[in-house]
Design a protein around this motif. Structure first.
Motif, PDB file in Angstrom:
ATOM      1  N   ILE A  75       0.433  -1.452   0.087  1.00  0.00           N
ATOM      2  CA  ILE A  75       0.158   0.160  -0.114  1.00  0.00           C
ATOM      3  C   ILE A  75       0.911   1.422   0.163  1.00  0.00           C
ATOM      4  O   ILE A  75       1.812   1.451   0.845  1.00  0.00           O
ATOM      5  CB  ILE A  75      -0.731   0.085   1.108  1.00  0.00           C
ATOM      6  CG1 ILE A  75      -2.071  -1.388   1.248  1.00  0.00           C
ATOM      7  CG2 ILE A  75      -2.043   1.506   1.532  1.00  0.00           C
ATOM      8  CD1 ILE A  75      -2.953  -1.535   0.235  1.00  0.00           C
ATOM      9  N   LYS A  76       0.415   1.844  -0.836  1.00  0.00           N
ATOM     10  CA  LYS A  76       1.545   2.763  -0.990  1.00  0.00           C
ATOM     11  C   LYS A  76       1.624   3.488  -0.781  1.00  0.00           C
ATOM     12  O   LYS A  76       0.327   4.815  -0.134  1.00  0.00           O
ATOM     13  CB  LYS A  76       1.825   3.402  -2.691  1.00  0.00           C
ATOM     14  CG  LYS A  76       1.887   2.456  -3.465  1.00  0.00           C
ATOM     15  CD  LYS A  76       2.758   1.393  -3.433  1.00  0.00           C
ATOM     16  CE  LYS A  76       3.437   0.560  -4.408  1.00  0.00           C
ATOM     17  NZ  LYS A  76       4.771  -0.356  -4.891  1.00  0.00           N
ATOM     18  N   TYR A  77       3.099   4.836  -0.069  1.00  0.00           N
ATOM     19  CA  TYR A  77       3.112   6.132   0.669  1.00  0.00           C
ATOM     20  C   TYR A  77       2.770   7.232  -1.018  1.00  0.00           C
ATOM     21  O   TYR A  77       4.390   7.211  -1.464  1.00  0.00           O
ATOM     22  CB  TYR A  77       4.210   6.311   0.816  1.00  0.00           C
ATOM     23  CG  TYR A  77       4.862   7.705   1.571  1.00  0.00           C
ATOM     24  CD1 TYR A  77       4.318   8.316   1.446  1.00  0.00           C
ATOM     25  CD2 TYR A  77       5.973   7.648   1.592  1.00  0.00           C
ATOM     26  CE1 TYR A  77       4.972   9.700   1.813  1.00  0.00           C
ATOM     27  CE2 TYR A  77       6.839   9.040   2.079  1.00  0.00           C
ATOM     28  CZ  TYR A  77       6.352   9.827   1.907  1.00  0.00           C
ATOM     29  OH  TYR A  77       7.392  10.904   2.395  1.00  0.00           O
TER      30      TYR A  77
ATOM     31  N   ASP B  33       7.364   0.928  -8.662  1.00  0.00           N
ATOM     32  CA  ASP B  33       7.240   2.015  -7.020  1.00  0.00           C
ATOM     33  C   ASP B  33       7.104   2.796  -8.379  1.00  0.00           C
ATOM     34  O   ASP B  33       6.391   3.476  -9.744  1.00  0.00           O
ATOM     35  CB  ASP B  33       8.761   1.370  -6.912  1.00  0.00           C
ATOM     36  CG  ASP B  33       8.356   1.770  -5.019  1.00  0.00           C
ATOM     37  OD1 ASP B  33       7.554   2.223  -4.868  1.00  0.00           O
ATOM     38  OD2 ASP B  33       8.967   1.095  -4.484  1.00  0.00           O
ATOM     39  N   ALA B  34       7.526   4.073  -8.011  1.00  0.00           N
ATOM     40  CA  ALA B  34       7.841   5.374  -8.772  1.00  0.00           C
ATOM     41  C   ALA B  34       9.530   4.795  -9.976  1.00  0.00           C
ATOM     42  O   ALA B  34      10.153   5.647  -9.739  1.00  0.00           O
ATOM     43  CB  ALA B  34       8.125   6.259  -8.043  1.00  0.00           C
ATOM     44  N   GLY B  35       8.966   3.545 -10.782  1.00  0.00           N
ATOM     45  CA  GLY B  35       9.761   3.379 -11.400  1.00  0.00           C
ATOM     46  C   GLY B  35       9.404   2.667 -12.285  1.00  0.00           C
ATOM     47  O   GLY B  35       7.888   2.109 -12.690  1.00  0.00           O
TER      48      GLY B  35
ATOM     49  N   CYS C 231      11.600   5.049   7.288  1.00  0.00           N
ATOM     50  CA  CYS C 231      11.256   4.357   8.523  1.00  0.00           C
ATOM     51  C   CYS C 231      10.433   3.391   8.650  1.00  0.00           C
ATOM     52  O   CYS C 231      10.673   2.855   9.802  1.00  0.00           O
ATOM     53  CB  CYS C 231      10.330   5.574   8.598  1.00  0.00           C
ATOM     54  SG  CYS C 231       8.247   5.761   8.193  1.00  0.00           S
ATOM     55  N   ARG C 232      10.334   2.614   7.189  1.00  0.00           N
ATOM     56  CA  ARG C 232       9.930   1.355   7.628  1.00  0.00           C
ATOM     57  C   ARG C 232      10.652   0.064   7.294  1.00  0.00           C
ATOM     58  O   ARG C 232      10.063  -0.901   7.229  1.00  0.00           O
ATOM     59  CB  ARG C 232       8.593   1.306   6.372  1.00  0.00           C
ATOM     60  CG  ARG C 232       7.160   1.620   6.119  1.00  0.00           C
ATOM     61  CD  ARG C 232       6.019   1.651   5.133  1.00  0.00           C
ATOM     62  NE  ARG C 232       7.449   1.409   3.731  1.00  0.00           N
ATOM     63  CZ  ARG C 232       6.643   2.393   2.195  1.00  0.00           C
ATOM     64  NH1 ARG C 232       5.930   3.264   3.410  1.00  0.00           N
ATOM     65  NH2 ARG C 232       7.567   2.415   1.972  1.00  0.00           N
ATOM     66  N   SER C 233      11.869   0.751   7.370  1.00  0.00           N
ATOM     67  CA  SER C 233      13.194  -0.722   6.443  1.00  0.00           C
ATOM     68  C   SER C 233      14.283  -0.614   8.489  1.00  0.00           C
ATOM     69  O   SER C 233      14.500  -2.216   8.186  1.00  0.00           O
ATOM     70  CB  SER C 233      13.950   0.137   5.991  1.00  0.00           C
ATOM     71  OG  SER C 233      13.756  -0.135   4.720  1.00  0.00           O
TER      72      SER C 233
ATOM     73  N   SER D  45      11.561  12.757  -9.089  1.00  0.00           N
ATOM     74  CA  SER D  45      12.244  11.773  -8.071  1.00  0.00           C
ATOM     75  C   SER D  45      10.803  12.069  -7.684  1.00  0.00           C
ATOM     76  O   SER D  45       9.508  11.937  -8.025  1.00  0.00           O
ATOM     77  CB  SER D  45      12.624  13.148  -7.203  1.00  0.00           C
ATOM     78  OG  SER D  45      12.097  13.990  -7.356  1.00  0.00           O
ATOM     79  N   SER D  46      10.983  10.454  -6.306  1.00  0.00           N
ATOM     80  CA  SER D  46       9.239  10.381  -5.563  1.00  0.00           C
ATOM     81  C   SER D  46       8.933  11.756  -5.041  1.00  0.00           C
ATOM     82  O   SER D  46       8.168  11.744  -5.268  1.00  0.00           O
ATOM     83  CB  SER D  46       9.662   9.366  -4.517  1.00  0.00           C
ATOM     84  OG  SER D  46      10.605   9.501  -3.900  1.00  0.00           O
ATOM     85  N   SER D  47      10.585  12.760  -4.505  1.00  0.00           N
ATOM     86  CA  SER D  47       9.480  13.412  -3.902  1.00  0.00           C
ATOM     87  C   SER D  47       9.212  14.746  -4.404  1.00  0.00           C
ATOM     88  O   SER D  47       7.760  15.407  -4.181  1.00  0.00           O
ATOM     89  CB  SER D  47      10.918  14.569  -3.009  1.00  0.00           C
ATOM     90  OG  SER D  47      11.573  13.845  -3.006  1.00  0.00           O
TER      91      SER D  47
HETATM   92  O1  PMV Z   1      10.513   8.275   0.597  1.00  0.00           O
HETATM   93  P1  PMV Z   1      10.383   8.710  -1.042  1.00  0.00           P
HETATM   94  O2  PMV Z   1       9.814   9.949  -0.767  1.00  0.00           O
HETATM   95  O3  PMV Z   1      11.248   8.459  -1.388  1.00  0.00           O
HETATM   96  O4  PMV Z   1       8.906   8.129  -1.557  1.00  0.00           O
HETATM   97  C1  PMV Z   1       8.777   7.090  -1.491  1.00  0.00           C
HETATM   98  C2  PMV Z   1       7.246   6.875  -2.385  1.00  0.00           C
HETATM   99  C3  PMV Z   1       6.866   5.124  -3.251  1.00  0.00           C
HETATM  100  O5  PMV Z   1       8.321   4.803  -3.232  1.00  0.00           O
HETATM  101  C4  PMV Z   1       6.514   5.329  -4.802  1.00  0.00           C
HETATM  102  C5  PMV Z   1       6.057   4.431  -2.895  1.00  0.00           C
HETATM  103  C6  PMV Z   1       6.400   4.086  -1.095  1.00  0.00           C
HETATM  104  O6  PMV Z   1       5.826   3.895  -0.297  1.00  0.00           O
HETATM  105  O7  PMV Z   1       7.483   3.463  -0.763  1.00  0.00           O
END
Ligand code: PMV
Length: 296
Positions: A13-15, A265-267, A133-135, A173-175
């Protein structure tokens, strides 16, 4: 010299979209699986001087900014030579910000003997890169607002592969994506959809309803891609080969009534997650993709 390595993670579930861009507080909850085999190793070596020295090819500015933030937060004055290396081929289009920011935060804690708790390190790391933070939690993590925690589910281990369709550096970028998606008309209800899917996905995991989990994970990454495509200025990370891989996987599920969880992901690359008892399937399917692509 202090050295640590930390894993990256893949969101199911994506951020996507931030409530607070300075502190990286997300608009919606996310849920990920930690990829223990894909890690970044960071070293910090104290130096005499008043600025950090860089010894690798990562995104320097963001990384040094995070180190500055940590230094100020803990009233430290030491500067470092930094190295950062991924154990997966660089330039393969895989997001490494999660593992690299987690490793930098962990390394700073160790180098300064701060002995912060896991929750404290995750919260600090989040401010460098949200998804990092999830890692700090495994095998699965749920992140909502400023809280992240591990979650127990019946699957202790999943087998992860990524079909590397392209290793080109991404333009957006994802940002940038986090802010661009807000201009999509679909964004208004994005939080409602993501939270509903999170509840349903956790439920399907608990019931071990794999087909249902596949459906939700598929709908979820397609939702994120739709946000990209419906932004005021639409954008996409997909290549023609990404569509080929997705179509192949959809047909595979149709004919076998089983298969891996599929996400992006964003890729442009396609991530697959198999249950442990699907090891043979994972071997056959990845061998087929290896004829055309790099598969990690
Ligand atoms: O942590 P960031 O700002 O690189 O964002 C990551 C966003 C995605 O990888 C697309 C989704 C996710 O939840 O990891």
């Amino acid at each position: 010299m202090t050295e640590v390595s930390m894993p990256t993670n893949i969101a199911l579930i994506k951020y996507m979209g931030k409530k607070d861009a300075l502190k990286n507080i997300p608009d919606n909850s996310s849920f990920s699986y930690t990829l223990d085999h894909l890690t970044t190793s960071v070293t910090l070596t104290p130096i005499d001087g008043d600025r950090d020295q860089w010894d690798s090819t990562e995104d320097k500015i963001r990384f040094i900014k995070h180190l500055d933030f940590l230094r100020q937060k803990f009233d430290k004055t030491v500067f470092y030579t930094i190295t950062s290396k991924n154990n997966f081929p660089s330039g393969c289009g895989l997001a490494s910000s999660a593992s690299s920011f987690a490793a930098l935060t962990e390394c700073f804690d160790k180098a300064n003997a701060l002995q912060l708790s896991v929750d404290e390190k995750a919260a600090l790391s989040r401010q460098g890169s949200g998804s990092s933070c999830r890692s700090f939690y495994k095998p699965f993590a749920v992140w909502s607002d400023d809280e992240v925690a591990a979650i127990e589910l019946p699957y202790k281990k999943l087998l992860h592969h990524v079909i590397v369709v392209s290793s080109d550096k991404k333009d957006i970028s994802s940002s940038k994506a986090h802010s661009l998606v807000k201009s999509s008309l679909l964004y208004a209800d994005r939080k409602i959809r993501a939270e509903k899917r999170l509840t349903e996905l956790l439920d399907s995991f608990r019931k071990q309803d794999w087909q249902k989990s596949f459906d939700i994970v598929w709908q979820e990454f397609q939702d994120m891609l739709a946000l990209f495509e419906t932004a005021e200025t639409p954008f996409s990370y997909l290549k023609l080969s990404s569509y080929f891989v997705l179509d192949t996987l959809r047909e595979y599920w149709k004919s076998h009534h089983d298969g891996p969880l599929v996400t992006m992901d964003a890729g442009p690359n396609v991530h697959l997650l198999f249950r442990e008892d699907q090891e043979n399937m994972a071997k056959l399917l990845t061998e087929a993709f290896r004829e055309r692509f790099t598969v990690l």
